[in-house]
Design a protein around this motif. Sequence first.
Motif, PDB file in Angstrom:
ATOM      1  N   LEU A 102       0.818  -1.224   0.000  1.00 23.20           N
ATOM      2  CA  LEU A 102       0.000   0.000   0.000  1.00 23.20           C
ATOM      3  C   LEU A 102       0.851   1.273   0.000  1.00 23.20           C
ATOM      4  N   ALA A 103       2.168   1.155   0.097  1.00 22.79           N
ATOM      5  CA  ALA A 103       3.021   2.349   0.115  1.00 22.79           C
ATOM      6  C   ALA A 103       2.850   3.114  -1.192  1.00 22.79           C
ATOM      7  N   GLY A 104       2.492   4.381  -1.084  1.00 26.00           N
ATOM      8  CA  GLY A 104       2.334   5.211  -2.265  1.00 26.00           C
ATOM      9  C   GLY A 104       1.073   4.946  -3.070  1.00 26.00           C
ATOM     10  N   HIS A 105       0.224   4.062  -2.584  1.00 25.90           N
ATOM     11  CA  HIS A 105      -1.024   3.718  -3.288  1.00 25.90           C
ATOM     12  C   HIS A 105      -1.985   4.910  -3.262  1.00 25.90           C
ATOM     13  N   ALA A 106      -2.783   5.039  -4.316  1.00 24.51           N
ATOM     14  CA  ALA A 106      -3.723   6.164  -4.408  1.00 24.51           C
ATOM     15  C   ALA A 106      -4.635   6.235  -3.185  1.00 24.51           C
ATOM     16  N   ALA A 107      -5.019   5.074  -2.629  1.00 26.10           N
ATOM     17  CA  ALA A 107      -5.951   5.048  -1.498  1.00 26.10           C
ATOM     18  C   ALA A 107      -5.307   5.519  -0.200  1.00 26.10           C
ATOM     19  N   MET A 108      -3.989   5.754  -0.214  1.00 31.21           N
ATOM     20  CA  MET A 108      -3.292   6.187   1.008  1.00 31.21           C
ATOM     21  C   MET A 108      -2.933   7.668   0.958  1.00 31.21           C
ATOM     22  N   LYS A 109      -3.271   8.361  -0.130  1.00 29.65           N
ATOM     23  CA  LYS A 109      -2.861   9.765  -0.282  1.00 29.65           C
ATOM     24  C   LYS A 109      -3.865  10.698   0.392  1.00 29.65           C
ATOM     25  N   THR A 110      -3.320  11.669   1.102  1.00 33.66           N
ATOM     26  CA  THR A 110      -4.172  12.644   1.793  1.00 33.66           C
ATOM     27  C   THR A 110      -3.706  14.051   1.446  1.00 33.66           C
ATOM     28  N   SER A 111      -4.470  15.042   1.907  1.00 33.04           N
ATOM     29  CA  SER A 111      -4.090  16.425   1.599  1.00 33.04           C
ATOM     30  C   SER A 111      -2.752  16.780   2.228  1.00 33.04           C
ATOM     31  N   TYR A 112      -2.452  16.182   3.353  1.00 30.82           N
ATOM     32  CA  TYR A 112      -1.189  16.515   4.017  1.00 30.82           C
ATOM     33  C   TYR A 112      -0.069  15.530   3.695  1.00 30.82           C
ATOM     34  N   ASP A 113      -0.389  14.453   2.975  1.00 29.49           N
ATOM     35  CA  ASP A 113       0.625  13.487   2.552  1.00 29.49           C
ATOM     36  C   ASP A 113       0.304  13.042   1.124  1.00 29.49           C
ATOM     37  N   PRO A 114       0.548  13.922   0.134  1.00 27.44           N
ATOM     38  CA  PRO A 114       0.160  13.602  -1.240  1.00 27.44           C
ATOM     39  C   PRO A 114       0.892  12.400  -1.816  1.00 27.44           C
ATOM     40  N   GLU A 115       1.996  11.985  -1.185  1.00 27.10           N
ATOM     41  CA  GLU A 115       2.723  10.806  -1.669  1.00 27.10           C
ATOM     42  C   GLU A 115       2.129   9.501  -1.130  1.00 27.10           C
ATOM     43  N   GLY A 116       1.352   9.567  -0.079  1.00 26.54           N
ATOM     44  CA  GLY A 116       0.780   8.351   0.501  1.00 26.54           C
ATOM     45  C   GLY A 116       1.815   7.434   1.115  1.00 26.54           C
ATOM     46  N   ARG A 117       2.844   8.022   1.698  1.00 25.64           N
ATOM     47  CA  ARG A 117       3.939   7.202   2.244  1.00 25.64           C
ATOM     48  C   ARG A 117       4.264   7.503   3.706  1.00 25.64           C
ATOM     49  N   THR A 118       3.645   8.528   4.271  1.00 25.94           N
ATOM     50  CA  THR A 118       3.944   8.883   5.665  1.00 25.94           C
ATOM     51  C   THR A 118       2.638   9.110   6.419  1.00 25.94           C
ATOM     52  N   ALA A 119       2.282   8.141   7.255  1.00 20.79           N
ATOM     53  CA  ALA A 119       1.061   8.263   8.048  1.00 20.79           C
ATOM     54  C   ALA A 119       1.338   9.076   9.301  1.00 20.79           C
ATOM     55  N   LYS A 120       0.263   9.545   9.900  1.00 26.89           N
ATOM     56  CA  LYS A 120       0.382  10.314  11.124  1.00 26.89           C
ATOM     57  C   LYS A 120      -0.240   9.516  12.262  1.00 26.89           C
ATOM     58  N   GLY A 121       0.613   8.973  13.115  1.00 25.42           N
ATOM     59  CA  GLY A 121       0.144   8.385  14.361  1.00 25.42           C
ATOM     60  C   GLY A 121      -0.457   7.007  14.261  1.00 25.42           C
ATOM     61  N   THR A 122      -0.802   6.494  15.430  1.00 24.33           N
ATOM     62  CA  THR A 122      -1.353   5.153  15.566  1.00 24.33           C
ATOM     63  C   THR A 122      -2.465   5.190  16.600  1.00 24.33           C
ATOM     64  N   ASN A 123      -3.327   4.191  16.578  1.00 22.76           N
ATOM     65  CA  ASN A 123      -4.598   4.282  17.272  1.00 22.76           C
ATOM     66  C   ASN A 123      -5.086   2.910  17.725  1.00 22.76           C
ATOM     67  N   TYR A 124      -5.708   2.821  18.901  1.00 24.44           N
ATOM     68  CA  TYR A 124      -6.245   1.552  19.426  1.00 24.44           C
ATOM     69  C   TYR A 124      -5.190   0.451  19.386  1.00 24.44           C
ATOM     70  N   ASN A 125      -4.018   0.745  19.947  1.00 25.32           N
ATOM     71  CA  ASN A 125      -2.934  -0.235  19.934  1.00 25.32           C
ATOM     72  C   ASN A 125      -3.204  -1.286  20.999  1.00 25.32           C
ATOM     73  N   CYS A 126      -3.453  -2.487  20.563  1.00 27.04           N
ATOM     74  CA  CYS A 126      -4.011  -3.518  21.443  1.00 27.04           C
ATOM     75  C   CYS A 126      -2.967  -4.593  21.734  1.00 27.04           C
ATOM     76  N   GLY A 127      -3.016  -5.736  21.000  1.00 19.81           N
ATOM     77  CA  GLY A 127      -2.010  -6.764  21.185  1.00 19.81           C
ATOM     78  C   GLY A 127      -0.740  -6.419  20.417  1.00 19.81           C
ATOM     79  N   GLY A 128       0.158  -7.396  20.317  1.00 18.30           N
ATOM     80  CA  GLY A 128       1.397  -7.141  19.600  1.00 18.30           C
ATOM     81  C   GLY A 128       2.265  -8.373  19.503  1.00 18.30           C
ATOM     82  N   GLY A 129       3.551  -8.135  19.255  1.00 16.12           N
ATOM     83  CA  GLY A 129       4.503  -9.230  19.158  1.00 16.12           C
ATOM     84  C   GLY A 129       5.913  -8.682  19.109  1.00 16.12           C
ATOM     85  N   VAL A 130       6.877  -9.589  19.176  1.00 16.64           N
ATOM     86  CA  VAL A 130       8.281  -9.179  19.034  1.00 16.64           C
ATOM     87  C   VAL A 130       8.893  -9.986  17.896  1.00 16.64           C
ATOM     88  N   THR A 131       9.880  -9.373  17.240  1.00 20.49           N
ATOM     89  CA  THR A 131      10.544 -10.053  16.133  1.00 20.49           C
ATOM     90  C   THR A 131      11.927 -10.526  16.572  1.00 20.49           C
TER      91      THR A 131
END
Length: 645
Positions: free
Chosen positions: A218-247
Amino acid sequence: MTSKDPRDSSTTRSQQPAIRTIIAERVSRRGFLLGTGTTLGAVAASGFVGSLFSGQAHAQAAQSSLTFTELKRVHDETHHVSDGYRADVVVGWGDPMTADAGELDVAKMTAAEQARRFGYNCDYIAFMPLPRGSKASDHGLLCVNNEYVSFNVMFPDFPDDDGASDRFTAEQVALNNMAIGHSIVEVKREGGVWSVVTDSPLNRRITLDTPMTIAGPLAGHAAMKTSYDPEGRTAKGTNYNCGGGVTPWGTVLTCEEGASDTFGGDLSKNPQAAVLERYGYDGSDYYGRARFDDRFKLDVEVNEPNRFDWVVEIDPYDPASVPVKRTALGRMAHEASTVVVNKDGRVVVYMGDDDYFEYLYRFVTDAALDPANPAASRDILDAGTLSVARFDADGMVTWLPLVHGQGPLTVENGFADQADVLLKTRLAADALGATPMDRPEDVETNPVTGRVYAVMTKNKKMTADKLNPVNTRPENHYGHIVELIPPGGAGAAADHTAESYNWDLFVLAGNPRDPEHGARFHADTSENGWFVNPDNLTFDPQGRMFVATDGANDFDIPDGIYAVDTEGPARGLPKLLFSAPHGAEVTGPFFTPDGTTLFVSVQHPGEDSETTASLTTRWPDFREGGLPRPAVVAIQRMDGQEVAS
Ligand code: FEO
Ligand code: CA
Ligand code: CA
């Protein structure tokens, strides 16, 4: 998730299984036993001796491998732990994370203060040893999700009612946005006591404003482009961070568990309304964000919702690193992202989509990890195959690949390319005929046996006509744990990339002495040992399961930590180790590498209070006029030996 979650709102949930009849239950139970007879027989032959609860005391109790004395349930304003153990608060909401922050009265918290202090409702915990790559168990980083805020016990005279969204001030919204996300703190154990290194340069807050790289298809995909990120490659923030994992390369995965109720605006004016509806978006603006920020208006910044509901990778050892949203792992209400390195080196991630009738997923990387240089594989999660589980009555589970061009996932059926399949993960899984589950929460792998355990927390919407072989109870208020058995052998020999595994029902939660619940535990389960609403799991180094629960308050018992053998004569016999105060769930269980400390999150203490004027608890400080604070607790044996050994 939480009692605030619209999925199980305390105002709508049916508290008791009054509607369901015992007859219906018997029929479904018989169906389950017949449907999985082969699997049960095979497991019995390999040493399984747990049985349906008989209601009769056994003359001789099964030999549990868990040595601690079971805690007697106490449901009051504080936490409790078994005799011979200690449970100490390590860090909680509002604690300072910089040298100059100082102590603060959380009742006077502001957004600016919150940005340098530990976040609210702690959830998943990863203990990442220091130095990086070591097995240190006295020194490390606690990496903790901060899922959401319980504003009814944060702000005075602020009940969680239908008008709440319209009452937030700009400052309150800003504070809430800073209180969520993720908190990283350096911790040390000295003299058996864990404490935070307040001035550590590694301490870090990640919030709804932190810049994040969008990686994968989805990097750079049309569905990820916003007025403040016309490239669709840099999101702002994270939300409802619930479970997880370690690599294995030393990063933390944090799961975005669905942003649907955090957006306002008119859904019908969003060009992707049909997809967003499938993801639960309704413009409800639960936290009032859209009133102050067009970013959260579905009819203004139309692609912003597409930039949430992913798995985010964080390098906690580098405070300047930019978190990465790994879109190849699919878009869903991610609860878990449990990482296993398969015997051929490919990396496997198990994930649950926590909503009613949603699915269980698995991701397998294309490339193999280089064990000599794991850091070289840091983008390995960007290419691989996402699959969804179909459970069959013959005791087999099959992983169905979500690959564009295969089966129904074609242009003709509305899937433009692989990025589109991932953007519409739930719709693609629908098309493949995946098995709808009773709200999949955590998925964890037993490090000793290689078996995989998937938690279904509950599903009040389940009806008799929707039952399937692996979700067997109508109006399932109790939850259950599914065991998946990969082929290939035990432990490291297990093949986590196989197309099909065996499956079994490990436990059916509920009170085994109440026939209406239809519970199934080991026959020796005590009055204190049975549990409801399993949510998160972890395993100790010996492969014993530790279950954290969320929802027990509906049954007038506390949420807690229950330890369970998965092997041997006491398989399926839970014992209560720790219980939480009023209103709180327990989440995020995570062991130090040596098994001597079990960290757990106590989330939303006192949230069952209507407002701060009628608090059910002021845990953990109990200060006059103070507020309850979600916090991380360290459970240890008094003598410092391995927990439960
Ligand atoms: Fe955030 Fe699914 O619990
Ligand atoms: Ca939950
Ligand atoms: Ca959860």
